[in-house]
Design a protein around this motif. Structure first.
Motif, PDB file in Angstrom:
ATOM      1  N   GLY A   1       1.183   0.497  -3.957  1.00  0.00           N
ATOM      2  CA  GLY A   1      -0.426   0.940  -4.265  1.00  0.00           C
ATOM      3  C   GLY A   1      -0.601   2.431  -4.897  1.00  0.00           C
ATOM      4  O   GLY A   1      -1.897   1.540  -5.658  1.00  0.00           O
ATOM      5  N   GLU A   2       0.127   3.486  -5.925  1.00  0.00           N
ATOM      6  CA  GLU A   2      -0.811   3.200  -7.249  1.00  0.00           C
ATOM      7  C   GLU A   2      -0.201   2.739  -8.891  1.00  0.00           C
ATOM      8  O   GLU A   2      -1.228   2.846  -9.168  1.00  0.00           O
ATOM      9  CB  GLU A   2       0.161   4.694  -7.471  1.00  0.00           C
ATOM     10  CG  GLU A   2      -0.296   5.536  -6.518  1.00  0.00           C
ATOM     11  CD  GLU A   2       0.683   7.071  -7.036  1.00  0.00           C
ATOM     12  OE1 GLU A   2       1.120   7.243  -8.150  1.00  0.00           O
ATOM     13  OE2 GLU A   2       0.403   8.348  -6.281  1.00  0.00           O
TER      14      GLU A   2
ATOM     15  N   VAL B   1      -0.330  -1.203  -8.341  1.00  0.00           N
ATOM     16  CA  VAL B   1      -1.546  -2.030  -7.882  1.00  0.00           C
ATOM     17  C   VAL B   1      -3.034  -1.673  -8.526  1.00  0.00           C
ATOM     18  O   VAL B   1      -3.621  -2.057  -8.662  1.00  0.00           O
ATOM     19  CB  VAL B   1      -1.687  -1.927  -6.785  1.00  0.00           C
ATOM     20  CG1 VAL B   1      -2.554  -3.514  -5.970  1.00  0.00           C
ATOM     21  CG2 VAL B   1      -0.371  -3.083  -5.705  1.00  0.00           C
ATOM     22  N   SER B   2      -3.027   0.209  -7.793  1.00  0.00           N
ATOM     23  CA  SER B   2      -4.827   0.840  -8.470  1.00  0.00           C
ATOM     24  C   SER B   2      -4.807   0.333  -9.879  1.00  0.00           C
ATOM     25  O   SER B   2      -5.799   0.586 -10.520  1.00  0.00           O
ATOM     26  CB  SER B   2      -5.448   1.481  -7.921  1.00  0.00           C
ATOM     27  OG  SER B   2      -3.679   2.323  -7.993  1.00  0.00           O
ATOM     28  N   LYS B   3      -3.523   0.984 -11.104  1.00  0.00           N
ATOM     29  CA  LYS B   3      -3.337   1.078 -11.902  1.00  0.00           C
ATOM     30  C   LYS B   3      -3.293   0.181 -12.753  1.00  0.00           C
ATOM     31  O   LYS B   3      -4.081  -0.294 -13.650  1.00  0.00           O
ATOM     32  CB  LYS B   3      -2.168   1.770 -12.039  1.00  0.00           C
ATOM     33  CG  LYS B   3      -2.703   2.348 -13.534  1.00  0.00           C
ATOM     34  CD  LYS B   3      -0.730   2.979 -14.195  1.00  0.00           C
ATOM     35  CE  LYS B   3      -0.721   3.968 -15.626  1.00  0.00           C
ATOM     36  NZ  LYS B   3       0.353   4.175 -15.695  1.00  0.00           N
TER      37      LYS B   3
ATOM     38  N   GLY C   1      -3.559  -3.839 -10.936  1.00  0.00           N
ATOM     39  CA  GLY C   1      -3.225  -4.956 -10.389  1.00  0.00           C
ATOM     40  C   GLY C   1      -2.307  -5.002  -9.599  1.00  0.00           C
ATOM     41  O   GLY C   1      -1.033  -4.865  -9.663  1.00  0.00           O
TER      42      GLY C   1
ATOM     43  N   TYR D   1       0.845  -1.198  -0.323  1.00  0.00           N
ATOM     44  CA  TYR D   1      -0.236  -0.120  -0.645  1.00  0.00           C
ATOM     45  C   TYR D   1       0.953   1.200  -0.575  1.00  0.00           C
ATOM     46  O   TYR D   1       0.608   1.960  -0.769  1.00  0.00           O
ATOM     47  CB  TYR D   1      -0.943  -0.199   1.547  1.00  0.00           C
ATOM     48  CG  TYR D   1      -1.854   1.271   1.577  1.00  0.00           C
ATOM     49  CD1 TYR D   1      -3.282   0.868   0.757  1.00  0.00           C
ATOM     50  CD2 TYR D   1      -1.335   2.150   2.392  1.00  0.00           C
ATOM     51  CE1 TYR D   1      -3.378   2.205   0.615  1.00  0.00           C
ATOM     52  CE2 TYR D   1      -2.075   3.255   2.207  1.00  0.00           C
ATOM     53  CZ  TYR D   1      -3.024   3.231   1.020  1.00  0.00           C
ATOM     54  OH  TYR D   1      -4.385   4.220   1.655  1.00  0.00           O
TER      55      TYR D   1
END
Length: 326
Positions: free
Chosen positions: A229-230, A232-234, A236, A225
């Motif tokens: 984090g960025e 992973v959110s972008k 996966g 995180y």
């Protein structure tokens, strides 16, 4: 039978140690299209796989009874929160160490990493003396001096090393060295702390590894995180994963379990022999297959000193028997 188990455990340890280092190095330097896999997520997945493997081992020890398994997990983990919390400290340090190993092998060739990482013998010995009041013999202190000398030789800069570092896009050797040294200190402290906990309680190694894995997963997810984090959110959680990534993850997950099994059947001499074989194999494969390492005479001298120190540290001279009086 015991001799066969000894050499089987030796072979497994050599395979696991060598293959993990080489596949991790290869996976971090392989040029592929798309994003590279995130090492922080690989650490979390390895912890989850370790928990699953340990639960299966506890299930096997419980005579394959789900009711017995449920009772053991409830009694040993949920009903002993303070005992479980003790594992939070070494677990956090192990999680840091596992992330550092990815950093190290992104910036150092496998051979240099393997030899330098043997400094964990030094840190483990020093923490054992300070935390467990362990006494080291003359041979062990001598081996630690030889070990430091050998690692210094391995890290000695050379013209071919500078040329090689220019050709490779692996990153900074200094960053890799700092990552290995920090990992050595964290490995030494966490290992001795874990040994102290094992000696103070009667819980099985597999239960302790489940507790370690639980906290390791939490700390690892926090790291994902904060640092990735960025990304992973972008793209996966499993971005960039391929068959090689999964091999690295499985090898890392099983590493601690292999060492636990080896300790049960092998002695220090065999462990030293396994380490030496792993260093030699990593050097040969780095040179002939990965082609990211050109050994020098100074490196060979340092590697020989490190291998000698590994054997010498595990050497246990038997006291001479008292002669009987006539």
């Amino acid at each position: 039978m015991s001799a066969n188990l000894k050499y089987l455990s030796l072979g497994i340890l050599v395979f696991q140690t060598t293959s993990l280092v080489l596949t991790m190095r290869y996976s971090r330097t392989l040029k592929e299209e798309g994003p590279r896999y995130l090492s922080s997520t690989a650490v979390v997945v390895a912890e989850l796989l370790k928990i699953m493997a340990c639960i299966l081992l506890v299930y096997k020890d419980s005579k394959c009874s789900l009711r017995a398994l449920n009772r053991i997990l409830h009694d040993e983990i949920l009903n002993k929160p303070m005992e479980t919390l003790k594992l939070a400290i070494p677990s956090g340090i192990y999680t840091l160490q596992n992330n550092l190993l990815y950093v190290a092998l992104s910036n150092l060739d496998a051979a240099t990493y393997q030899v330098t990482y043997q400094l964990k013998i030094l840190t483990t010995a020093l923490f054992s003396v300070s935390m467990l009041s362990k006494k080291l013999g003359v041979y062990q202190w001598l081996s630690l001096v030889i070990l430091m000398t050998g690692v210094a030789f391995v890290q000695w800069p050379s013209d071919s090393q500078e040329l090689n570092s220019k050709e490779l896009s692996a990153g900074s050797q200094f960053v890799g060295l700092m990552a290995v040294l920090t990992a050595c200190f964290s490995s030494g402290f966490a290992g001795v702390y874990f040994e102290k906990i094992l000696k103070e309680t009667k819980q099985s190694v597999w239960i302790r590894n489940i507790q370690l894995g639980f906290f390791g997963s939490i700390f690892g997810l926090m790291g994902v995180y904060v640092y990735d984090g960025e990304l992973v959110s972008k793209n996966g959680f499993f971005q960039g994963y391929n068959w090689l990534t999964w091999i690295v993850v499985v090898l890392q997950a099983l590493g601690g379990l292999v060492i636990a099994a080896v300790i049960k059947y092998a002695d220090n001499i065999l462990k030293g022999f396994a380490t030496s074989l792993s260093i030699i194999l990593s050097t040969l494969i780095s040179y002939f297959w990965l082609q990211d390492f050109v050994p020098t005479s100074v490196f060979f001298l340092g590697a020989i000193l490190v291998i000698t120190a590994t054997f010498l540290y595990g050497y246990d001279p038997k006291p001479a028997g008292n002669p009987t009086k006539a």
